[in-house]
Every structure is written in structure tokens, then in C-alpha cells.
Design an enzyme around this catalytic site. Structure first.
Site: not given
Length: 219
Positions: A74, A119
Site C-alpha cells: 500500500e 477539535y
């Protein structure tokens, strides 16, 4: 940071995530930019909790192995994301809650997580869902490469999360934020949630942009 320091940092960070249950077995892969032409990546089939610094895969921008063990298959999609020069680290996990999120059949891909914490907006904000392709498939790299520099958070459908960051430390912190927010989505699913308003979201986005500009002005 030198290559040797990055090797040690990667081993330490990955071990910490593994010990806290963010992945199991040989799942997930991580990389960090060393310089303009080389990238350190986790080897194929490696357990992120048992990495060895000297065995990490050092590859060039085309994915050719320079030293160490064979990189994860990957690494191709990592390299696609490094086309954006601001990306200095890529983290891909099969962590429980974000992977669960990636498997939902009728999820709203325009708003995968409706913002309910400040956040999340400031650090993650927009998530791009990448259609399912088999692990290591070239189409996965092509799909992610189209969003390099436009998003820092991705869900690979039926696969798991990907995060990019300006450093390995930043990317790891963002991945934890992503995972914990996904966990909260499920913990709150039977509750009446107070979502952030558009005005509140816009304020947070503008504040984060101003913070980024100020940080770039410092030498």
C-alpha cells in the site's frame, strides 16, 4: 530530523498505537518523508507493535526499494499523497471505530461525521470517502492522489482510515482524534446530540486558518 531519528520515532509511535489497541496483527501501514526524494515506510506484513528501526523500508518517490525490507504493497497510495509537498507523514490503520464507519452502506459521504466537537472541526474537518478497491490496487492510489493537498482525512470504504500530517507526530495525533471522534459517534447514537451550528463551525475554521498563517510566519 535525521533519518536515524525518524526511524526511532516511527518505531516508538507505532508501538504506542499498537499497545493501546489501535491495530492488531499485521494491519496498517505508516510512512514518513525523509527528504525530497526518499520516504521511510513500514515493511510488508509487519506488525506495527514489533517494528525494527533498521528494517524499515527506505524507498524513492517511485516506490523503488533503496534499503531495508520490502515495503507494504500500500506504499503506492502513500506516494500518491506525498505529491503534496506539505505532507510529511501518512498513517493508515484498521482501527475499530473508523473502520466500522467505513463499512456503513448508506453513509452520507458529504458529511461522514456531523461536527459536534470543536477539535474535530479544527483538526480533521472534512473527510473524503474513497470508493472500495482491493488493498494495493493502483486505483486506490489514483483516487487518493486526486485529493492530495485538499484533505487530510480519508476513509477507504470497507477498509479503514488514512491521515496525512505535516510531521509523523501531527499525523499520529490526528489519527487518534479521528478514531476517538468515530467512537463518540457510536456512543452517542441513541442520544439527543447538540451539533455545532454553521456559525460555530465557520468561526472554528477561520480561527484555525489564522493560527496556521501565524505559524507559517515564524522562522
Amino acid at each position: 530530523m535525521s533519518e536515524s531519528e525518524l526511524r526511532i520515532q516511527m518505531v516508538q509511535f507505532c508501538k504506542s498505537l499498537y499497545e493501546r489497541g489501535y491495530m492488531a496483527g499485521g494491519a496498517g501501514n505508516v510512512s514518513v518523508r525523509v527528504d525530497g526524494s526518499t520516504i521511510l515506510a513500514t515493511p510488508t506484513g509487519s506488525c506495527l507493535g514489533r517494528l525494527v528501526a533498521d528494517e524499515l523500508s527506505l524507498v524513492d518517490n517511485s516506490g523503488m526499494l533503496i534499503s531495508g525490507k520490502k515495503p507494504s504493497k500500500e506504499v503506492k497510495f502513500h506516494l500518491a499523497l506525498y505529491k503534496d509537498p506539505s505532507v510529511h507523514a501518512v498513517v493508515h490503520l484498521h482501527s475499530t471505530w473508523t473502520t466500522r464507519l467505513s463499512c456503513i452502506a448508506d453513509i452520507d459521504t458529504n458529511e461522514i461525521i456531523k461536527p459536534f466537537t470543536p477539535y474535530f472541526v479544527m483538526k480533521i474537518d472534512m473527510i473524503e470517502m474513497i470508493p472500495y478497491y482491493p488493498p494495493g490496487d493502483d486505483r486506490l492510489a489514483e483516487a487518493l492522489g486526486k485529493w492530495a493537498g485538499k484533505r487530510n482525512a480519508f476513509l477507504l470504504q470497507n477498509h479503514g482510515p488514512v491521515i496525512t500530517g505535516s510531521s509523523l507526530e501531527v499525523a499520529m495525533d490526528l489519527m487518534e482524534e479521528f478514531e476517538e471522534t468515530a467512537k463518540l459517534v457510536y456512543l452517542l447514537k441513541d442520544e439527543k446530540v447538540r451539533y455545532l451550528s454553521e456559525n460555530e463551525i465557520d468561526y472554528l475554521r477561520n480561527k484555525e486558518k489564522q493560527n496556521n498563517k501565524r505559524s507559517q510566519q515564524w522562522p
